[in-house]
Motif scaffolding. Structure first.
Motif, PDB file in Angstrom:
ATOM      1  N   UNK A  13      44.069  34.623  39.002  1.00  0.00           N
ATOM      2  CA  UNK A  13      43.152  33.655  39.594  1.00  0.00           C
ATOM      3  C   UNK A  13      43.002  33.958  41.087  1.00  0.00           C
ATOM      4  N   UNK A  14      42.053  34.839  41.449  1.00  0.00           N
ATOM      5  CA  UNK A  14      41.899  35.234  42.851  1.00  0.00           C
ATOM      6  C   UNK A  14      41.667  34.067  43.813  1.00  0.00           C
ATOM      7  N   UNK A  15      40.956  33.042  43.385  1.00  0.00           N
ATOM      8  CA  UNK A  15      40.687  31.915  44.281  1.00  0.00           C
ATOM      9  C   UNK A  15      41.969  31.157  44.601  1.00  0.00           C
ATOM     10  N   UNK A  16      42.741  30.820  43.577  1.00  0.00           N
ATOM     11  CA  UNK A  16      43.983  30.072  43.803  1.00  0.00           C
ATOM     12  C   UNK A  16      44.990  30.909  44.581  1.00  0.00           C
ATOM     13  N   UNK A  17      45.132  32.173  44.224  1.00  0.00           N
ATOM     14  CA  UNK A  17      46.075  33.026  44.939  1.00  0.00           C
ATOM     15  C   UNK A  17      45.619  33.226  46.383  1.00  0.00           C
ATOM     16  N   UNK A  18      44.308  33.267  46.590  1.00  0.00           N
ATOM     17  CA  UNK A  18      43.780  33.372  47.942  1.00  0.00           C
ATOM     18  C   UNK A  18      44.144  32.171  48.787  1.00  0.00           C
ATOM     19  N   UNK A  19      44.122  30.987  48.205  1.00  0.00           N
ATOM     20  CA  UNK A  19      44.519  29.782  48.945  1.00  0.00           C
ATOM     21  C   UNK A  19      45.966  29.881  49.394  1.00  0.00           C
ATOM     22  N   UNK A  20      46.834  30.371  48.507  1.00  0.00           N
ATOM     23  CA  UNK A  20      48.246  30.542  48.862  1.00  0.00           C
ATOM     24  C   UNK A  20      48.383  31.495  50.048  1.00  0.00           C
ATOM     25  N   UNK A  21      47.740  32.670  49.962  1.00  0.00           N
ATOM     26  CA  UNK A  21      47.888  33.663  51.017  1.00  0.00           C
ATOM     27  C   UNK A  21      47.223  33.237  52.323  1.00  0.00           C
ATOM     28  N   UNK A  22      46.143  32.470  52.261  1.00  0.00           N
ATOM     29  CA  UNK A  22      45.558  31.921  53.491  1.00  0.00           C
ATOM     30  C   UNK A  22      46.572  31.023  54.192  1.00  0.00           C
ATOM     31  N   UNK A  48      24.704  38.275  40.672  1.00  0.00           N
ATOM     32  CA  UNK A  48      26.022  38.151  40.048  1.00  0.00           C
ATOM     33  C   UNK A  48      26.028  36.900  39.170  1.00  0.00           C
ATOM     34  N   UNK A  49      26.287  37.056  37.864  1.00  0.00           N
ATOM     35  CA  UNK A  49      26.292  35.896  36.961  1.00  0.00           C
ATOM     36  C   UNK A  49      27.379  34.885  37.352  1.00  0.00           C
ATOM     37  N   UNK A  50      27.128  33.598  37.125  1.00  0.00           N
ATOM     38  CA  UNK A  50      28.110  32.560  37.484  1.00  0.00           C
ATOM     39  C   UNK A  50      29.500  32.785  36.893  1.00  0.00           C
ATOM     40  N   UNK A  51      29.579  33.339  35.689  1.00  0.00           N
ATOM     41  CA  UNK A  51      30.892  33.526  35.055  1.00  0.00           C
ATOM     42  C   UNK A  51      31.701  34.678  35.673  1.00  0.00           C
ATOM     43  N   UNK A  52      31.105  35.431  36.588  1.00  0.00           N
ATOM     44  CA  UNK A  52      31.817  36.528  37.247  1.00  0.00           C
ATOM     45  C   UNK A  52      32.094  36.245  38.724  1.00  0.00           C
ATOM     46  N   UNK A  53      31.794  35.054  39.180  1.00  0.00           N
ATOM     47  CA  UNK A  53      31.891  34.749  40.609  1.00  0.00           C
ATOM     48  C   UNK A  53      33.305  34.473  41.079  1.00  0.00           C
ATOM     49  N   UNK A  54      34.215  34.270  40.169  1.00  0.00           N
ATOM     50  CA  UNK A  54      35.604  34.043  40.570  1.00  0.00           C
ATOM     51  C   UNK A  54      36.452  35.290  40.349  1.00  0.00           C
ATOM     52  N   UNK A  55      35.819  36.456  40.242  1.00  0.00           N
ATOM     53  CA  UNK A  55      36.556  37.678  39.924  1.00  0.00           C
ATOM     54  C   UNK A  55      37.144  38.369  41.143  1.00  0.00           C
ATOM     55  N   UNK A  56      36.825  37.880  42.343  1.00  0.00           N
ATOM     56  CA  UNK A  56      37.357  38.504  43.551  1.00  0.00           C
ATOM     57  C   UNK A  56      37.383  37.478  44.680  1.00  0.00           C
ATOM     58  N   UNK A  57      38.226  37.765  45.673  1.00  0.00           N
ATOM     59  CA  UNK A  57      38.357  36.894  46.838  1.00  0.00           C
ATOM     60  C   UNK A  57      38.827  37.773  47.992  1.00  0.00           C
ATOM     61  N   UNK A 114      53.897  25.348  48.301  1.00  0.00           N
ATOM     62  CA  UNK A 114      52.603  25.871  47.866  1.00  0.00           C
ATOM     63  C   UNK A 114      52.683  26.634  46.542  1.00  0.00           C
ATOM     64  N   UNK A 115      53.882  26.742  45.961  1.00  0.00           N
ATOM     65  CA  UNK A 115      54.018  27.394  44.661  1.00  0.00           C
ATOM     66  C   UNK A 115      54.839  28.658  44.633  1.00  0.00           C
ATOM     67  N   UNK A 116      55.385  29.085  45.768  1.00  0.00           N
ATOM     68  CA  UNK A 116      56.242  30.280  45.791  1.00  0.00           C
ATOM     69  C   UNK A 116      57.614  29.935  45.209  1.00  0.00           C
ATOM     70  N   UNK A 117      58.333  30.967  44.817  1.00  0.00           N
ATOM     71  CA  UNK A 117      59.680  30.827  44.282  1.00  0.00           C
ATOM     72  C   UNK A 117      60.627  31.699  45.101  1.00  0.00           C
ATOM     73  N   UNK A 118      61.748  31.118  45.522  1.00  0.00           N
ATOM     74  CA  UNK A 118      62.764  31.901  46.228  1.00  0.00           C
ATOM     75  C   UNK A 118      63.519  32.726  45.204  1.00  0.00           C
ATOM     76  N   UNK A 119      63.624  34.031  45.463  1.00  0.00           N
ATOM     77  CA  UNK A 119      64.325  34.955  44.579  1.00  0.00           C
ATOM     78  C   UNK A 119      65.724  35.241  45.106  1.00  0.00           C
ATOM     79  N   UNK A 120      65.846  35.478  46.407  1.00  0.00           N
ATOM     80  CA  UNK A 120      67.147  35.839  46.985  1.00  0.00           C
ATOM     81  C   UNK A 120      67.094  35.697  48.500  1.00  0.00           C
TER      82      UNK A 120
END
Length: 143
Positions: A13-22, A48-57, A114-120
């Protein structure tokens, strides 16, 4: 002259992941190209068809210093450890009067919210950092 760098992430999900990285980096979504009031206007003009508009961020540093981040949608999930990851040097750029370790802890807490997980948590030769995964499992470090 140095070559500009773009860092590309595969994403479900490029849009959601983009929000995290912003939020993680203080970046913003790249503005639409000149001549367009919005990305929808640009994508309409390009057919660009509407169903392809969330394919990049695309994300950019608002100060124009850091590399552009490009998030592209892929069908497959992440299956292994990243070979490349981002290190966020929060402690080295802590505001005056804020201990580097406190800046790191605060940023890690913000990313977890924001949804990250601590690994170590790691320390080697006087250097310390926290290893996390973003909401889609990509590794990053905060130091």
């Amino acid at each position: 002259m140095a070559i500009q760098v773009q860092v590309t992430f595969d994403a479900h999900d490029p849009a959601a992941l983009g929000e995290f990285w912003c939020a993680a980096l203080g970046y913003v979504r790249q503005p639409p190209p000149d001549g367009f009031a919005s990305w929808d206007d640009a994508l309409d003009a390009w057919g660009v068809p509407p169903d392809q508009r969330d394919s990049a961020n695309a994300l950019v540093d608002p100060d124009g210093v850091g590399p552009r981040l490009f998030l592209q949608q892929v069908p497959e999930p992440k299956t292994a450890k990243n070979r490349v990851h981002l290190d966020l040097n929060v402690g080295r750029s802590a505001p005056e009067g804020v201990a580097p370790q406190d800046a790191v802890r605060a940023h890690v807490a913000r990313l977890v919210a924001l949804g990250a997980t601590v690994v170590a948590e790691r320390e080697v030769r006087g250097e310390s950092w926290v290893v996390l995964q973003d909401p889609e499992g990509n590794e990053l470090c905060v130091q």
